[in-house]
Design a protein around this motif. Structure first.
Motif, PDB file in Angstrom:
ATOM      1  N   UNK A   2      46.331   9.934  34.364  1.00  0.00           N
ATOM      2  CA  UNK A   2      47.375   9.507  34.688  1.00  0.00           C
ATOM      3  C   UNK A   2      48.644  10.190  35.079  1.00  0.00           C
ATOM      4  N   UNK A   3      50.051   9.914  36.172  1.00  0.00           N
ATOM      5  CA  UNK A   3      50.530  10.520  36.491  1.00  0.00           C
ATOM      6  C   UNK A   3      52.029   9.437  36.657  1.00  0.00           C
ATOM      7  N   UNK A   4      52.790  10.017  35.883  1.00  0.00           N
ATOM      8  CA  UNK A   4      53.924   8.998  36.035  1.00  0.00           C
ATOM      9  C   UNK A   4      55.895   9.930  36.595  1.00  0.00           C
ATOM     10  N   UNK A  16      55.938  11.716  42.647  1.00  0.00           N
ATOM     11  CA  UNK A  16      55.244  10.310  41.718  1.00  0.00           C
ATOM     12  C   UNK A  16      53.958  10.609  42.852  1.00  0.00           C
ATOM     13  N   UNK A  17      54.655  10.577  44.082  1.00  0.00           N
ATOM     14  CA  UNK A  17      53.475  11.066  45.139  1.00  0.00           C
ATOM     15  C   UNK A  17      52.587  12.147  45.281  1.00  0.00           C
ATOM     16  N   UNK A  58      59.961   2.830  34.575  1.00  0.00           N
ATOM     17  CA  UNK A  58      58.570   4.479  34.499  1.00  0.00           C
ATOM     18  C   UNK A  58      57.660   3.509  35.502  1.00  0.00           C
ATOM     19  N   UNK A  59      58.058   4.545  36.562  1.00  0.00           N
ATOM     20  CA  UNK A  59      56.500   4.284  37.284  1.00  0.00           C
ATOM     21  C   UNK A  59      55.711   4.447  36.416  1.00  0.00           C
ATOM     22  N   UNK A  60      54.398   4.194  36.680  1.00  0.00           N
ATOM     23  CA  UNK A  60      52.793   4.739  36.394  1.00  0.00           C
ATOM     24  C   UNK A  60      51.782   4.404  37.395  1.00  0.00           C
ATOM     25  N   UNK A  80      35.088   5.886  40.869  1.00  0.00           N
ATOM     26  CA  UNK A  80      34.397   4.925  41.205  1.00  0.00           C
ATOM     27  C   UNK A  80      35.497   3.853  40.612  1.00  0.00           C
ATOM     28  N   UNK A  81      36.864   4.870  39.771  1.00  0.00           N
ATOM     29  CA  UNK A  81      37.664   4.103  39.463  1.00  0.00           C
ATOM     30  C   UNK A  81      39.197   3.594  39.839  1.00  0.00           C
ATOM     31  N   UNK A  82      39.706   2.658  40.557  1.00  0.00           N
ATOM     32  CA  UNK A  82      40.433   1.922  41.369  1.00  0.00           C
ATOM     33  C   UNK A  82      41.846   2.715  40.738  1.00  0.00           C
ATOM     34  N   UNK A  83      42.703   3.170  41.882  1.00  0.00           N
ATOM     35  CA  UNK A  83      43.925   3.692  41.673  1.00  0.00           C
ATOM     36  C   UNK A  83      45.301   2.215  41.450  1.00  0.00           C
ATOM     37  N   UNK A  84      45.606   2.238  39.753  1.00  0.00           N
ATOM     38  CA  UNK A  84      46.221   1.048  40.169  1.00  0.00           C
ATOM     39  C   UNK A  84      48.359   1.779  40.168  1.00  0.00           C
ATOM     40  N   UNK A  85      49.173   0.868  40.044  1.00  0.00           N
ATOM     41  CA  UNK A  85      50.510   1.583  39.993  1.00  0.00           C
ATOM     42  C   UNK A  85      51.582   0.300  39.676  1.00  0.00           C
ATOM     43  N   UNK A  86      52.409   0.719  38.455  1.00  0.00           N
ATOM     44  CA  UNK A  86      53.336  -0.190  37.655  1.00  0.00           C
ATOM     45  C   UNK A  86      54.678   0.463  37.716  1.00  0.00           C
TER      46      UNK A  86
END
Ligand code: PMP
Length: 330
Positions: free
Chosen positions: A41-43, A67-68, A104-106, A124-130
Motif C-alpha cells: 500500500x501507499x498512502x 501519493x502518485x 487519509x488517501x490510500x 494480478x491484483x487490482x489497485x484500489x484507491x480510498x
C-alpha cells in the motif's frame, strides 16, 4: 447521516472509494487482500484547517503528487488523475461535517474475488484507491506544541533506500516506524529517532527533524533515508522568508544533544519541539525562540491568517464562499 463518534473520535460519514462515495461501514476489504499480507500500500496524511474563508486543505496538490510518486515507485497504476483525487478530497471534506480534519488517501493492491491471486507477485491484483477523514487532534499531545517532547534514539536503523525507498510513503515502511515507536513508548519516551544505515540522523517514526544551531537550521538531506516531508518543505520555505539559513546536511547523533533547539515536523505532529534526547536536555529544555518564530508563522499560514511564502497556493478552500454545505452534497 451524522458524524461517526467512535470513542469520542469524529469520523467523516463517507469514504471515497474508486470514484464514488460510500458509507463508512461499507469501506471494508477481504482478509486475502494482497496489501494485508505483503504490505503493498501507499498512502498520504493530509490536514484540513479552519480559516476565515471556511475549511482549507493544506498543500493538497503536493500530497497527492507524492501519493502518485509513491505509487509509481511500486508500479501501481492509479486509474485517477492527481486532479481527480484532489477533487475527491475536497468533496469528502466538504461533506464531512467537520471544520478541521485529517485525510487519509490510500492506494493498495486489493483482491479480485472472481480471479483471486494470493502470491507475492502483485501484478494480478487490482489497485484500489480510498480516502477517509477523521478529526485527529494534536498527534503528540496539545501540550507538546509548547512544552516539547522527550525522545530517544532508536536501536532500529531506518530502512536503507535500496531496501524500501523512503521517498515513497509505503505502508510497509511503517513496520520499521512501528518498531521505532514501540521501543520509544516502552522506554517512556514520546517518540524515537532513527539513524540511517551510515549512522547519521534520519527521522522520527512519523516526522522529519530540524536542529537550530547558532541561529540557523540544520536538517538531514533526502539521502539520509527520509520521507521528503511536506511540512519539512514548508518550514524550509518559511525559514527562507524569515531570513533564517537552512542547511541540509549529515547530522551525527551527538549533535542532537548539543544543539540549541530541536523540533519535529510532520502533517500529524505539525511543528513539535523536542526538549530532551536520551534523557539529555536540549538547550533550555523547552521550546526555543526560533522554533516558536517558525511555529507562529506556520500556524498563521495554515489557518489562512497570512499568505504562504512567495504567495504559494498552499491552501485549497473546500467551499470558496466559506459557507458550510450540508453532508448531503456528497
Ligand atoms: N517522515 C515520516 C516517516 C512520516 O511518516 C512523515 C509523516 N507523513 C513525515 C516524515 C513528515 O512528512 P509530512 O510533513 O509530509 O507529513
Amino acid at each position: 447521516m451524522s458524524i461517526k463518534d467512535v470513542n469520542t473520535m469524529k469520523i467523516a460519514p463517507k469514504v471515497w472509494r474508486n470514484g464514488e462515495f460510500i458509507e463508512w461501514k461499507d469501506a471494508r476489504v477481504h482478509v486475502m487482500t494482497h496489501a494485508i499480507h505483503y504490505g503493498s500500500s501507499v498512502f498520504e496524511g493530509v490536514r484540513a484547517y479552519n480559516t476565515e474563508r471556511g475549511t482549507a486543505i493544506f498543500r493538497l496538490t503536493e500530497h497527492i503528487q507524492r501519493l502518485m510518486n509513491s505509487a509509481k515507485v511500486y508500479r501501481m497504476d492509479i486509474k485517477f488523475s492527481r486532479e481527480e483525487i484532489c477533487q475527491a478530497a475536497v468533496e469528502l471534506v466538504r461533506g464531512s461535517e467537520m471544520d478541521e480534519c485529517y485525510l487519509r488517501p490510500i492506494v493498495f493492491r486489493g483482491l479480485n474475488e472472481d480471479k483471486p491471486a494470493f502470491g507475492v507477485n502483485p501484478f494480478p491484483n487490482p489497485i484500489d484507491c480510498y480516502i477517509a477523514a477523521w478529526d485527529w487532534g494534536k498527534y503528540l499531545g496539545e501540550e507538546a506544541l509548547e512544552s516539547g517532547v522527550d525522545v530517544c534514539i532508536s536501536s532500529w536503523t531506518r530502512t536503507p533506500a535500496n531496501s524500501l525507498p523512503a521517498v515513497a510513503k509505503a505502508g510497509a515502511n511503517y513496520m520499521n516506524s512501528q518498531l521505532i515507536k514501540m521501543e520509544a513508548i516502552l522506554g517512556g519516551f514520546s517518540e524515537g529517532i532513527a539513524l540511517d544505515d551510515r549512522g547519521y540522523v534520519s527521522e522520527g517514526s512519523g516526522e522529519n527533524i530540524f536542529l537550530v544551531n547558532n541561529g540557523r537550521l540544520l536538517t538531514p538531506p533526502l539521502g539520509a533515508s527520509i520521507l521528503p516531508g511536506i511540512t519539512r518543505d514548508s518550514v524550509i520555505a518559511i525559514a527562507g522568508e524569515l531570513g533564517i539559513k537552512v542547511e541540509e546536511t549529515n547530522i551525527q547523533r551527538a549533535a542532537l544533544y548539543l544543539t540549541d533547539e530541536l523540533f519535529f515536523t510532520g502533517t500529524a505532529a505539525e511543528i513539535t519541539p523536542i526538549r530532551s534526547v536520551d534523557h539529555i536536555t536540549v538547550g533550555a529544555g523547552k521550546r526555543g525562540e526560533i522554533t516558536k518564530q517558525i511555529q507562529d508563522v506556520f500556524f498563521d499560514v495554515i489557518h489562512g491568517k497570512r499568505p504562504a511564502p512567495e504567495n504559494a497556493p498552499w491552501l485549497t478552500y473546500v467551499n470558496e464562499k466559506g459557507e458550510k454545505k450540508m453532508a448531503s452534497a456528497i
